[in-house]
Design a protein around this motif. Structure first.
Motif, PDB file in Angstrom:
ATOM      1  N   TRP A 198      -4.838   3.245 -19.669  1.00  0.00           N
ATOM      2  CA  TRP A 198      -5.627   4.465 -19.541  1.00  0.00           C
ATOM      3  C   TRP A 198      -4.650   5.577 -19.184  1.00  0.00           C
ATOM      4  CZ3 TRP A 198     -10.327   5.968 -20.890  1.00  0.00           C
ATOM      5  CH2 TRP A 198     -10.821   7.175 -20.376  1.00  0.00           C
ATOM      6  N   VAL A 199      -4.498   6.555 -20.082  1.00  0.00           N
ATOM      7  CA  VAL A 199      -3.509   7.619 -19.903  1.00  0.00           C
ATOM      8  C   VAL A 199      -4.224   8.896 -19.479  1.00  0.00           C
ATOM      9  CG1 VAL A 199      -1.687   8.974 -20.991  1.00  0.00           C
ATOM     10  CG2 VAL A 199      -2.019   6.573 -21.635  1.00  0.00           C
ATOM     11  N   ALA A 200      -3.862   9.405 -18.309  1.00  0.00           N
ATOM     12  CA  ALA A 200      -4.493  10.600 -17.768  1.00  0.00           C
ATOM     13  C   ALA A 200      -4.157  11.824 -18.608  1.00  0.00           C
ATOM     14  CB  ALA A 200      -4.044  10.820 -16.324  1.00  0.00           C
ATOM     15  N   ASP A 201      -5.114  12.736 -18.715  1.00  0.00           N
ATOM     16  CA  ASP A 201      -4.899  14.009 -19.392  1.00  0.00           C
ATOM     17  C   ASP A 201      -4.304  14.980 -18.372  1.00  0.00           C
ATOM     18  OD1 ASP A 201      -5.137  16.593 -20.500  1.00  0.00           O
ATOM     19  OD2 ASP A 201      -6.837  15.975 -21.745  1.00  0.00           O
ATOM     20  N   PRO A 202      -3.020  15.323 -18.474  1.00  0.00           N
ATOM     21  CA  PRO A 202      -2.373  16.147 -17.447  1.00  0.00           C
ATOM     22  C   PRO A 202      -2.910  17.569 -17.376  1.00  0.00           C
ATOM     23  CG  PRO A 202      -0.933  15.900 -19.348  1.00  0.00           C
ATOM     24  CD  PRO A 202      -2.103  14.995 -19.582  1.00  0.00           C
ATOM     25  N   ASN A 203      -3.542  18.038 -18.443  1.00  0.00           N
ATOM     26  CA  ASN A 203      -4.071  19.405 -18.433  1.00  0.00           C
ATOM     27  C   ASN A 203      -5.409  19.491 -17.711  1.00  0.00           C
ATOM     28  OD1 ASN A 203      -1.984  20.656 -20.108  1.00  0.00           O
ATOM     29  ND2 ASN A 203      -2.822  19.425 -21.774  1.00  0.00           N
ATOM     30  N   VAL A 204      -6.205  18.443 -17.830  1.00  0.00           N
ATOM     31  CA  VAL A 204      -7.562  18.468 -17.265  1.00  0.00           C
ATOM     32  C   VAL A 204      -7.591  17.880 -15.864  1.00  0.00           C
ATOM     33  CG1 VAL A 204      -9.951  17.725 -17.638  1.00  0.00           C
ATOM     34  CG2 VAL A 204      -8.502  18.307 -19.589  1.00  0.00           C
ATOM     35  N   LEU A 205      -6.707  16.909 -15.591  1.00  0.00           N
ATOM     36  CA  LEU A 205      -6.741  16.193 -14.312  1.00  0.00           C
ATOM     37  C   LEU A 205      -6.724  17.113 -13.084  1.00  0.00           C
ATOM     38  CD1 LEU A 205      -6.759  13.597 -12.686  1.00  0.00           C
ATOM     39  CD2 LEU A 205      -4.283  13.397 -13.062  1.00  0.00           C
ATOM     40  N   PRO A 206      -5.833  18.113 -12.995  1.00  0.00           N
ATOM     41  CA  PRO A 206      -5.840  18.979 -11.797  1.00  0.00           C
ATOM     42  C   PRO A 206      -7.172  19.686 -11.571  1.00  0.00           C
ATOM     43  CG  PRO A 206      -3.838  19.315 -13.076  1.00  0.00           C
ATOM     44  CD  PRO A 206      -4.749  18.488 -13.925  1.00  0.00           C
ATOM     45  N   HIS A 207      -7.817  20.127 -12.647  1.00  0.00           N
ATOM     46  CA  HIS A 207      -9.105  20.804 -12.513  1.00  0.00           C
ATOM     47  C   HIS A 207     -10.175  19.838 -12.013  1.00  0.00           C
ATOM     48  CE1 HIS A 207      -7.338  24.219 -14.564  1.00  0.00           C
ATOM     49  NE2 HIS A 207      -7.017  23.454 -15.592  1.00  0.00           N
ATOM     50  N   GLU A 208     -10.139  18.590 -12.494  1.00  0.00           N
ATOM     51  CA  GLU A 208     -11.116  17.594 -12.063  1.00  0.00           C
ATOM     52  C   GLU A 208     -10.909  17.231 -10.594  1.00  0.00           C
ATOM     53  OE1 GLU A 208     -14.407  15.037 -12.728  1.00  0.00           O
ATOM     54  OE2 GLU A 208     -13.558  16.701 -13.878  1.00  0.00           O
ATOM     55  N   VAL A 209      -9.652  17.112 -10.182  1.00  0.00           N
ATOM     56  CA  VAL A 209      -9.343  16.789  -8.784  1.00  0.00           C
ATOM     57  C   VAL A 209      -9.841  17.894  -7.856  1.00  0.00           C
ATOM     58  CG1 VAL A 209      -7.463  16.499  -7.118  1.00  0.00           C
ATOM     59  CG2 VAL A 209      -7.383  15.299  -9.316  1.00  0.00           C
ATOM     60  N   PRO A 259       0.802  -1.224   0.000  1.00  0.00           N
ATOM     61  CA  PRO A 259       0.000   0.000   0.000  1.00  0.00           C
ATOM     62  C   PRO A 259       0.833   1.272   0.000  1.00  0.00           C
ATOM     63  CG  PRO A 259      -0.862  -1.577   1.584  1.00  0.00           C
ATOM     64  CD  PRO A 259       0.453  -2.119   1.125  1.00  0.00           C
ATOM     65  N   GLY A 260       2.031   1.233   0.599  1.00  0.00           N
ATOM     66  CA  GLY A 260       2.867   2.428   0.637  1.00  0.00           C
ATOM     67  C   GLY A 260       3.228   2.911  -0.749  1.00  0.00           C
ATOM     68  N   LEU A 261       3.642   1.982  -1.622  1.00  0.00           N
ATOM     69  CA  LEU A 261       3.984   2.348  -2.993  1.00  0.00           C
ATOM     70  C   LEU A 261       2.752   2.846  -3.737  1.00  0.00           C
ATOM     71  CD1 LEU A 261       6.014   2.477  -5.315  1.00  0.00           C
ATOM     72  CD2 LEU A 261       5.465   0.082  -5.824  1.00  0.00           C
ATOM     73  N   ALA A 262       1.609   2.194  -3.525  1.00  0.00           N
ATOM     74  CA  ALA A 262       0.374   2.629  -4.184  1.00  0.00           C
ATOM     75  C   ALA A 262       0.015   4.046  -3.761  1.00  0.00           C
ATOM     76  CB  ALA A 262      -0.755   1.655  -3.854  1.00  0.00           C
ATOM     77  N   MET A 263       0.129   4.345  -2.467  1.00  0.00           N
ATOM     78  CA  MET A 263      -0.186   5.688  -1.980  1.00  0.00           C
ATOM     79  C   MET A 263       0.754   6.721  -2.584  1.00  0.00           C
ATOM     80  SD  MET A 263      -0.781   4.619   2.002  1.00  0.00           S
ATOM     81  CE  MET A 263      -1.186   6.250   2.650  1.00  0.00           C
ATOM     82  N   ASP A 264       2.033   6.403  -2.654  1.00  0.00           N
ATOM     83  CA  ASP A 264       3.012   7.331  -3.222  1.00  0.00           C
ATOM     84  C   ASP A 264       2.674   7.677  -4.669  1.00  0.00           C
ATOM     85  OD1 ASP A 264       4.447   7.437  -0.876  1.00  0.00           O
ATOM     86  OD2 ASP A 264       5.844   5.852  -1.457  1.00  0.00           O
ATOM     87  N   CYS A 265       2.336   6.644  -5.452  1.00  0.00           N
ATOM     88  CA  CYS A 265       2.079   6.864  -6.876  1.00  0.00           C
ATOM     89  C   CYS A 265       0.753   7.583  -7.114  1.00  0.00           C
ATOM     90  CB  CYS A 265       2.115   5.534  -7.621  1.00  0.00           C
ATOM     91  SG  CYS A 265       3.782   4.839  -7.750  1.00  0.00           S
ATOM     92  N   VAL A 266      -0.238   7.324  -6.271  1.00  0.00           N
ATOM     93  CA  VAL A 266      -1.496   8.050  -6.391  1.00  0.00           C
ATOM     94  C   VAL A 266      -1.289   9.522  -6.051  1.00  0.00           C
ATOM     95  CG1 VAL A 266      -3.817   8.303  -5.419  1.00  0.00           C
ATOM     96  CG2 VAL A 266      -2.961   6.039  -6.014  1.00  0.00           C
ATOM     97  N   GLU A 267      -0.419   9.802  -5.081  1.00  0.00           N
ATOM     98  CA  GLU A 267      -0.076  11.194  -4.773  1.00  0.00           C
ATOM     99  C   GLU A 267       0.506  11.886  -5.990  1.00  0.00           C
ATOM    100  OE1 GLU A 267       2.506  11.486  -1.439  1.00  0.00           O
ATOM    101  OE2 GLU A 267       0.865  11.486   0.025  1.00  0.00           O
ATOM    102  N   GLU A 268       1.445  11.225  -6.658  1.00  0.00           N
ATOM    103  CA  GLU A 268       2.068  11.824  -7.835  1.00  0.00           C
ATOM    104  C   GLU A 268       1.059  12.021  -8.960  1.00  0.00           C
ATOM    105  OE1 GLU A 268       5.450   9.608  -9.084  1.00  0.00           O
ATOM    106  OE2 GLU A 268       6.755  10.476  -7.562  1.00  0.00           O
ATOM    107  N   LEU A 269       0.158  11.060  -9.112  1.00  0.00           N
ATOM    108  CA  LEU A 269      -0.821  11.127 -10.196  1.00  0.00           C
ATOM    109  C   LEU A 269      -1.825  12.255  -9.973  1.00  0.00           C
ATOM    110  CD1 LEU A 269      -2.156   9.806 -12.748  1.00  0.00           C
ATOM    111  CD2 LEU A 269      -3.525   8.458 -11.134  1.00  0.00           C
ATOM    112  N   LEU A 270      -2.411  12.318  -8.782  1.00  0.00           N
ATOM    113  CA  LEU A 270      -3.488  13.275  -8.519  1.00  0.00           C
ATOM    114  C   LEU A 270      -3.000  14.618  -7.993  1.00  0.00           C
ATOM    115  CD1 LEU A 270      -6.220  10.999  -6.884  1.00  0.00           C
ATOM    116  CD2 LEU A 270      -5.754  11.426  -9.299  1.00  0.00           C
TER     117      LEU A 270
END
Length: 425
Positions: free
Chosen positions: A312-323, A141-152
């Motif tokens: 599934w590749v995240a859209d880096p321009n839209v993702l921050p606004h959605e979050v 879970p530690g690695l999963a949490m780290d990567c979700v932090e970077e993603l979102l």
């Protein structure tokens, strides 16, 4: 008739016996209360020991966001986030996660948020590309949490790891979940020993059928499909999972759920791991199940094939606004973009550009005619005027701004002949 002296003696005896009976009743009442209190203390102690010796499991973190530059929530430390992962997990770090979402809430908001992460979302760990559902099996879970932090771009405070078997048992303990099944679901995976046959219609799903419902991928949509990427409309399994979570919340809110708490705790002790302290877990559960407003978000993006595999590749321009919109409740302004110049594809091009700059596209189409000489940007009320002016700046200073209280969208952009596509590209 008794003599007065004997009568008084008899009455004293009766009073003494009555007093003794009252004293005995008080003693019995105290004993019952003590037994109940003792049972409550033992239950609480057993629950505490069960939680901290079987459920609570802390994990190391790499602190990947220490520099704060990757955060989209700078200065919003009050946001509480829990990464929830479910899958065919055998023991702690073993097994991929089939479902992943972030549960979050702010103390000064009356809603909670659920942000879904598709299982095939592309991530990069130490230079190696992989799917996000593989991370728990690789580093826990530690690695999963780290990567979700970077993603979102948000800090992840806690995690909950739940396996399929526990999920089934929990649903059965609750008496099933009532949900409207949107279509007949038939699917057979002989290799994975997964056989699904769920008829359409309103029904109560038991544990096994509920698991089949949220795992079903036989509609050709897979985990997630961008039905309309410009308008951030998606279909697929993640949408069904969000629908199921809403139904599950309604089920748990029923008063009789309290009677099932011992069985739920026992089941959780067998198949659930988390780093939530007990006091925090109680607060999270209360906040989630007491809220009548749950808001959903999903990682925006699209499907891509990389090295022969689908991601599934995240859209880096839209993702921050959605979050930000999902967790704060500050929704993105909705924009209708219409082609009034007759230039083919210009409305979609403008809509895509505005979407990347934080606007939600409600509709793309043609205006009532193609003879608009000047671009028009109208807003519904004074609160949206600033956004209208910003859109004008984004479009290179082109556009006449006006207020239109009768329009249904926050902003309406009609592209005229004064707008040139090269300015956008």
């Amino acid at each position: 008739m008794l003599p007065r002296e004997e009568y008084e003696k008899r009455m004293e005896e009766l009073d003494r016996l009555a007093a003794e009976r009252k004293l005995q009743q008080r003693k019995q009442t105290r004993l019952v209360i003590l037994v109940i209190l003792f049972a409550v203390v033992l239950t609480c102690l057993a629950a505490w020991l069960t939680y901290y010796f079987q459920i609570y499991w802390d994990v190391p973190r790499s602190q990947r966001l220490n520099d704060q530059r990757g955060l989209v929530f700078e200065g919003v430390e009050e946001l509480t986030t829990i990464l929830v992962m479910g899958g065919d997990i055998i023991d702690r770090e073993e097994g991929r996660t089939d479902t992943m979402f972030v549960l979050g809430y702010l103390p000064n908001r009356d809603f909670v948020s659920i942000f879904t992460i598709p299982r095939d979302t592309l991530v990069e760990v130490d230079g190696v590309v992989s799917r996000i559902n593989e991370l728990n099996g690789r580093g826990g879970p530690g690695l999963a949490m780290d990567c979700v932090e970077e993603l979102l771009g948000i800090e992840i405070d806690y995690y909950i790891l739940l396996n399929f078997q526990a999920f089934e048992k929990i649903i059965d303990i609750l008496g099933g979940v009532e949900i409207q099944v949107e279509r007949d679901m038939k699917y057979d995976d002989h290799a994975g020993n997964l056989h699904i046959d769920i008829p359409a219609g309103l029904q109560v799903l038991d544990g096994r059928t509920a698991l089949e419902y949220i795992r079903y991928r036989g509609d050709g949509l897979g985990d997630i499909t961008a039905a309309d990427p410009l308008r951030d409309q998606y279909k697929g399994r993640v949408v069904r999972q969000q629908k199921f979570l809403s139904a599950l919340q309604r089920q748990i809110l029923r008063p009789r759920t309290v009677l099932h708490l011992p069985a739920l705790l026992f089941t959780a002790s067998q198949s659930l791991k988390t780093n939530l302290p007990l006091w925090k877990a109680v607060g999270v559960l209360r906040r989630f199940f007491d809220s009548d407003d749950v808001r959903f978000g999903v990682v925006p993006g699209g499907e891509q094939r990389i090295g022969g595999a689908s991601y599934w590749v995240a859209d880096p321009n839209v993702l921050p606004h959605e979050v930000i919109g999902t967790f704060t409740g500050v929704s993105r302004p909705e924009v209708v973009v219409l082609n009034g110049s007759g230039v083919r594809g210009i409305a979609a091009a403008v809509a895509g550009f505005l979407r990347q700059n934080g606007y939600k596209i409600e509709e793309i189409g043609n205006a009532d005619h193609y003879e608009y000489q000047h671009t028009q940007i109208s807003y519904r009320d004074a609160a949206q005027r600033e956004h209208a002016e910003r859109v004008r700046v984004l479009m290179g200073g082109v556009g006449l701004i006006r207020e239109d209280e009768g329009q249904r969208s926050d902003l309406l952009v009609i592209i005229g002949k004064d707008y040139e596509i090269p300015d956008l590209l």
